[in-house]
Design a protein around this motif. Structure first.
Motif, short mmCIF file in Angstrom:
data_model
loop_
_atom_site.label_atom_id
_atom_site.label_comp_id
_atom_site.label_asym_id
_atom_site.label_seq_id
_atom_site.Cartn_x
_atom_site.Cartn_y
_atom_site.Cartn_z
N UNK A 179 10.66 -11.58 -3.49
CA UNK A 179 10.47 -10.92 -4.86
C UNK A 179 9.75 -9.38 -4.53
N UNK A 180 9.85 -8.42 -5.34
CA UNK A 180 9.39 -7.25 -5.34
C UNK A 180 8.66 -6.92 -6.71
N UNK A 190 -1.06 -3.17 2.62
CA UNK A 190 -0.37 -2.07 3.00
C UNK A 190 -1.02 -0.94 2.26
N UNK A 191 -0.89 0.14 3.09
CA UNK A 191 -1.25 1.66 2.20
C UNK A 191 -0.41 2.73 2.84
N UNK A 192 -0.37 3.68 2.09
CA UNK A 192 0.54 4.95 2.33
C UNK A 192 -0.18 6.10 2.02
N UNK A 236 5.09 -9.47 4.15
CA UNK A 236 5.07 -8.35 3.28
C UNK A 236 5.92 -7.10 3.86
N UNK A 237 6.22 -6.48 2.95
CA UNK A 237 6.88 -5.32 3.27
C UNK A 237 6.88 -4.20 2.10
N UNK A 286 6.10 -3.32 -3.36
CA UNK A 286 5.51 -4.29 -2.48
C UNK A 286 6.67 -5.47 -2.68
N UNK A 287 7.22 -5.88 -1.52
CA UNK A 287 8.22 -7.10 -1.38
C UNK A 287 7.48 -8.21 -0.94
N UNK A 288 7.25 -9.46 -1.33
CA UNK A 288 6.65 -10.67 -0.87
C UNK A 288 7.81 -11.38 -0.42
N UNK A 289 8.09 -11.60 1.00
CA UNK A 289 8.97 -11.98 1.63
C UNK A 289 8.80 -13.84 1.92
N UNK A 290 10.03 -14.42 2.07
CA UNK A 290 9.92 -15.77 2.45
C UNK A 290 8.94 -16.10 3.63
#
Lengths: 115, 116
Positions: free
Chosen positions: A19-20, A47-49, A64-65, A76-80
């Motif tokens: 989910x993003x 994360x930070x940028x 996360x990605x 932010x994508x929360x992966x399985x």
């Protein structure tokens, strides 16, 4: 008015799905951040940028990605792979250090629940 | 690494009581210090900040003084209101350089409840 917009405010995800979460800012800030908030644990950096097309892992990046293709956006994508994703997620932005007063501007958050 | 420690909560007060929320920090450089407030269901809002030793930040009746000798930044208010009920976070921003430059480190938060 300038600010940070997070959407959606509430999000439900089935186990095994990615989910993003959206985060958009119109403050012309260079730096953007994602935090996770759990009861009694404060805020933990995911994360930070600091500039477009560059980002770094925070303290709890596993599962996360992120991407930073535009200055205004930091999704932010929360992966399985994230084992316990139910939490309140906060996005923030700031001027790059040296460009102005320190401190973050926060969005109003997304509450993610795994069902 | 950098760290922030806040007093244990929750804190429950009657309206017009005095408030102190303790905050101490550990940092390798010369951090800026912040207090943020979070109302239910919302994001965090900057309450006040101080960027060097002996600076006093103030806003909405809240104050905090940057004490380098005791590495503290305690939040105080002389007379709290019901509307002050929220979660308060102490935070620091490392200015010493490196990849952590500008990144905020937060304390665990203190829940404040004010009763009429």
């Amino acid at each position: 008015d300038g600010g940070i917009t997070q959407s959606p405010k509430y999000l439900f995800r089935k186990e095994g799905q990615n989910v993003t979460l959206s985060c958009e800012q119109n403050l012309n800030h260079d730096a953007m951040y994602w935090y996770r908030q759990d009861p009694g644990q404060g805020l933990r950096l995911i994360y930070y940028s600091q500039i477009v097309n560059d980002f770094q892992k925070g303290d709890i990046a596993e599962g996360y990605s992120v991407s930073r293709e535009k200055k205004e956006s930091f999704p932010l994508t929360v992966t399985s792979a994230q084992k316990n994703p139910t939490a309140f997620y906060l996005c923030a932005s700031s001027l790059r250090p040296g460009q102005g007063p320190y401190g973050y501007t926060f969005g109003s958050g997304t509450r993610l629940t795994v069902v | 690494g950098d760290s922030v420690t806040q007093m244990e909560g929750p804190v429950t007060l009657s309206e017009e009581a005095c408030l102190t929320i303790n905050c101490t920090y550990t940092a390798t450089g010369y951090p800026s210090l912040f207090w943020y407030v979070q109302y239910p269901g919302e994001g965090l809002q900057l309450l006040l900040k101080a960027t060097k030793a002996d600076d006093k930040g103030s806003n909405k009746g809240f104050e905090a003084t940057y004490r380098k000798e005791t590495t503290s930044f305690h939040l105080e208010k002389g007379s709290v209101q019901v509307s002050d009920s929220a979660v308060y976070f102490c935070a620091l921003s490392d200015r010493s350089g490196g990849t952590s430059y500008g990144k905020l480190t937060f304390g665990q938060g203190t829940i404040l409840t004010v009763h009429p």
